[in-house]
Design an enzyme around this catalytic site. Structure first.
Site, short mmCIF file in Angstrom:
data_model
loop_
_atom_site.label_atom_id
_atom_site.label_comp_id
_atom_site.label_asym_id
_atom_site.label_seq_id
_atom_site.Cartn_x
_atom_site.Cartn_y
_atom_site.Cartn_z
N ILE A 381 -0.40 1.04 -1.76
CA ILE A 381 -0.62 1.68 -3.05
C ILE A 381 0.66 2.20 -3.67
O ILE A 381 0.64 2.74 -4.78
CB ILE A 381 -1.63 2.84 -2.92
CG1 ILE A 381 -1.15 3.86 -1.88
CG2 ILE A 381 -3.01 2.32 -2.57
CD1 ILE A 381 -2.04 5.09 -1.77
N GLY A 382 1.78 2.04 -2.98
CA GLY A 382 3.04 2.49 -3.56
C GLY A 382 4.19 2.34 -2.58
O GLY A 382 4.00 2.07 -1.39
N HIS A 383 5.38 2.52 -3.12
CA HIS A 383 6.60 2.46 -2.32
C HIS A 383 7.43 3.70 -2.62
O HIS A 383 7.74 3.99 -3.77
CB HIS A 383 7.41 1.21 -2.64
CG HIS A 383 6.69 -0.07 -2.33
ND1 HIS A 383 6.68 -0.64 -1.08
CD2 HIS A 383 5.93 -0.87 -3.10
CE1 HIS A 383 5.96 -1.74 -1.09
NE2 HIS A 383 5.48 -1.90 -2.31
N GLY A 384 7.75 4.46 -1.56
CA GLY A 384 8.54 5.66 -1.73
C GLY A 384 10.01 5.40 -1.46
O GLY A 384 10.44 4.26 -1.28
N PHE A 386 11.73 6.11 1.13
CA PHE A 386 12.03 5.65 2.49
C PHE A 386 10.85 4.97 3.16
O PHE A 386 10.73 5.00 4.38
CB PHE A 386 12.49 6.83 3.36
CG PHE A 386 13.88 7.28 3.06
CD1 PHE A 386 14.97 6.48 3.32
CD2 PHE A 386 14.11 8.51 2.49
CE1 PHE A 386 16.26 6.89 3.05
CE2 PHE A 386 15.38 8.94 2.22
CZ PHE A 386 16.46 8.14 2.49
N GLY A 387 9.95 4.39 2.40
CA GLY A 387 8.85 3.74 3.07
C GLY A 387 7.77 3.25 2.13
O GLY A 387 7.85 3.40 0.92
N VAL A 389 3.61 3.20 1.19
CA VAL A 389 2.45 4.08 1.23
C VAL A 389 1.18 3.24 1.22
O VAL A 389 1.03 2.33 0.40
CB VAL A 389 2.45 5.06 0.04
CG1 VAL A 389 1.28 6.03 0.16
CG2 VAL A 389 3.76 5.84 -0.01
N LYS A 404 2.19 7.20 4.77
CA LYS A 404 3.53 6.72 4.44
C LYS A 404 4.18 6.19 5.71
O LYS A 404 4.36 6.93 6.68
CB LYS A 404 4.38 7.85 3.85
CG LYS A 404 5.80 7.46 3.51
CD LYS A 404 6.56 8.65 2.95
CE LYS A 404 8.02 8.31 2.69
NZ LYS A 404 8.78 9.50 2.22
N ASP A 499 14.73 13.24 -6.56
CA ASP A 499 14.09 11.99 -6.99
C ASP A 499 12.87 12.29 -7.87
O ASP A 499 11.79 11.75 -7.66
CB ASP A 499 13.68 11.16 -5.78
CG ASP A 499 13.48 9.69 -6.12
OD1 ASP A 499 13.94 9.26 -7.20
OD2 ASP A 499 12.85 8.97 -5.32
#
Length: 704
Positions: A381-384, A386-387, A389, A404, A499
């Protein structure tokens, strides 16, 4: 009497393998593996955009019934002991109506003995009728009050056993849930075979309620066959009601049931405790169908679902299966004992410290792997920073969370992991994404957070079907300002997020902002000069001095927040990209520069998001945009504190005078080098590389 010939060994071996697999292996599936080939769609049911819809033409009032069932029958009762299986299911659904005044009907989660019958339209929800199997278990979500069916109202949930008159029902209004609102509703249905507890929980939230809305002591063995079909049924009654299933997961297992405690049943037919002994009962899709119901599949006579009965008594097969299962279990136990003696157990982190000990919970890797369906790409459902999600459903309680999976490894990854945990573990604020727990096993670093049902702010701005209302946008901006004021001024140690951007701002069920992703965050003592590092973050949100010096302060967060404010007000991304995803060149492609230019021309309000259709107070829009420009001031010292920003947005303080002409602050290369002399050699060299992109007298404006 002559003995029956033994079946060929290969056939018998295959039979045992299949049967042992079916009874010993938990059944699990979810939306990751639901397709047209794994679903049986009846009536008007169809799949659109990864959503199961039980209505054909929403714009045309009609009366119809539909079903969507998992195509394979699932084991619900042990064939020799009659012990029922424990199971759990979770699904998200919505009911909308283009004409709310028209009569609705509703939908139901269904456990059915067959996959081909379909009930009537109208109030029956497609569950009952002359063409439908008379025996079923269902949980109905009814939008139509029918006095003849003893409905309590037109907004209730009920448990139906072999009929559409609910055995038990509850008003969803007691939970402030309106089925006809069009909002996504989450439902959890659990059956514990050891206690016979059948529970139903319903919520708008992703967190399973502590107390179920319905709880019934139920012996499922009386209502199910050895094998049953699961899915959904729905109907309309001269209405434009649309029933959509947006997510569905199901797990069934005999693990929690006492499989060998009950004697074999006298028959293998579905029983109805409310019917007389003379009532006809429907034969189940079982291992030994009657002669009238035998199927010919794969060119073999007398086989059903690939399981043959010719020449073998059911009792004999059951005995061999039981003995075989016991031997397999014993063998597996020996292997586990030997392995535990020889293999060195995983050594957990010894340096997690008191911060991690205070974390809500330490999850196991096995739990989170199962919750994310083996980290399926369909769960991303997403990209942070450092990883990645993932959306996850915790097997223990059915709660929906976000996991995450950090992509940093080694000693540096461990340090970053501990740093992130130590920061998040000490923070408490209503506008922060709540950390639920963590895991560090098998070289993996996993963090578990609350899942925000309304996704991220950037998706709400650019991907939602309807524009985000202005009052929601104001509330979101105030929430982000509030949590940044907390991080900068109210924590024991100052936290610089580094961020701040719309994709890291999540929205809960009430569209309240929740700041997340602290992968780049840094914690320092108040009033202490920050160390220089390589600038990290997302272009368009980065303060110009941070790009050049690598020094992150609370003022660099303020600049990022200013870019977010202008983005939310204008509905434009900080950096406009062309069709190939490459950043465009020019003032119009940079949001901050573009709004400054409009302010210079006295046309500030023309930057307002056109999708709002002018539905906002002009003075409020002007105030918000001026706050965004004040926070985006090229001189860091001229930017307001986040405490002041909160007061400005609440109308408790005046917005500082923002000059019409954007100030142009320039630094020469020699000046920049002088500011970096107290940095370490590695940081100094990194900054030299960063500075080399500009000429000796370029301004921040030219560089950024």
């Amino acid at each position: 009497m002559p003995m029956l010939p033994a079946p060929p060994l290969p056939t018998f071996t295959i039979f045992l393998s299949i049967l042992i697999t079916i009874l010993a292996t938990p059944t699990h599936f979810d939306f990751d593996n639901l397709t047209l080939t794994t679903l049986n769609l009846l009536g008007d049911a169809h799949i659109t955009n990864d959503t199961i819809t039980l209505t054909a033409h929403p714009s045309v009032p009609n009366s119809a019934a539909s079903r969507a069932l998992y195509s394979n029958p699932l084991p619900f009762r042990h064939p020799t002991t009659s012990a029922p299986a424990s199971f759990s299911t979770f699904f998200s659904f919505s009911i909308t109506n283009l004409n709310p005044s028209s009569i609705g009907a509703g939908l139901a989660f269904l456990i059915s003995p067959d996959d081909h019958s379909l009930g009537d339209s109208g109030p029956s929800l497609g569950l009952s009728g002359p063409d439908a199997a008379p025996n079923f278990v269902a949980v109905e979500f009814d939008t139509l009050m029918d006095i003849q069916l003893n409905d309590i109202n037109g907004n209730h949930v009920g448990i139906d056993l072999n009929g559409v008159v609910s055995t038990q029902a509850a008003d969803l209004g007691s939970l402030d849930i309106d089925l006809k609102s069009g909002d996504t509703v989450n439902a959890w249905i659990l059956y514990d075979a050891t206690t016979n507890d059948f529970t139903v929980s319903v919520s708008y939230s992703n967190v399973k309620p502590k107390d179920p809305i319905l709880k019934l002591n139920l012996d499922m063995a009386q209502y199910v066959n050895d094998f049953m079909y699961v899915g959904f049924s729905g109907s309309t009654q001269g209405s434009t009601e649309v029933h959509s299933i947006q997510w569905w997961s199901f797990t069934s297992s005999f693990d929690s049931g006492p499989l060998d405690s009950a004697p074999p049943p006298p028959t293998a037919t579905l029983t109805n405790p409310s019917a007389s002994s003379s009532s006809a009962s429907l034969a189940p899709p079982s291992l030994a169908p009657s002669g009238a119901e035998e199927r010919k599949e794969d060119g073999k006579s007398g086989c059903h679902n690939g399981l043959c009965k010719n020449g073998v008594g059911v009792g004999a097969v059951a005995g061999v299966v039981t003995a075989g299962a016991f031997v397999l279990a014993l063998f597996a136990g020996v292997l586990i004992w030997v392995y535990s003696k020889k293999v060195k157990p995983f050594k957990r982190l010894d340096s997690l410290g008191s911060e991690v000990i205070r974390m809500p919970k330490e999850f196991t890797y096995k739990e989170l792997k199962l919750a994310t369906n083996c980290f399926s790409v369909n769960r991303v459902i997403g990209h942070g920073a450092f990883g990645t999600v993932y959306k996850a459903i915790l097997p223990a309680n059915g709660d929906i969370v976000a996991v995450k999976r950090c992509n940093h490894g080694g000693d540096q990854g461990k340090d970053e992991f501990l740093s992130e945990l130590s920061i998040i573990g000490t923070l408490r604020h209503r506008n922060l994404v709540r950390l639920l727990g963590w895991c560090h096993e098998k070289g993996e670093i996993l963090l578990v957070y609350d899942l925000m049902p309304n996704g991220s702010l950037d998706k709400a701005l650019y991907e939602a079907k309807t524009p985000l209302p202005w009052d929601h946008r104001q509330k979101i901006l105030l929430g982000v300002a509030s949590v940044l004021a907390y991080l900068h001024h109210e924590c024991e140690n100052q936290v610089i997020h580094r961020d701040i951007k719309t994709s890291n701002i999540m929205l809960d069920e009430g569209f309240n902002a929740r700041l997340g992703d602290f992968g780049l965050a840094r914690q320092t003592e108040h009033d202490k000069s920050p160390d220089a590092t390589v600038a990290a973050g997302t272009m368009g949100y980065l303060a110009p001095e941070y790009v050049l010096t690598g020094r992150a302060t609370e003022k660099t967060d303020v600049f990022s927040y200013g870019a977010v404010v202008l983005e939310v007000a204008s509905g434009r991304r900080p950096i406009e990209k062309d069709a190939n995803g490459v950043g465009r060149v020019g003032v119009s492609s940079n949001l901050v520069e573009w709004v400054w230019s409009l302010h210079q021309e006295g046309k500030l309000l023309t930057a307002a998001d056109p999708r709002l259709g002018g539905e906002f107070e002009e003075e409020e829009m002007r105030r918000v945009m001026l706050v965004g420009l004040a926070c985006s001031h090229p001189d860091a010292m001229a930017r307001p504190s986040m405490r002041s920003v909160v007061q400005m947005l609440m109308g408790e303080a005046e917005v500082p005078i923002v000059p019409r002409m954007k100030p142009c602050t320039s630094y020469s290369t020699s000046h920049l080098l002088k500011t970096l002399q107290d940095s370490s050699n590695s940081d100094y060299n990194a900054m030299i590389t960063t500075i080399s992109i500009s000429s000796s007298e370029e301004s921040f404006n030219d560089i950024v």
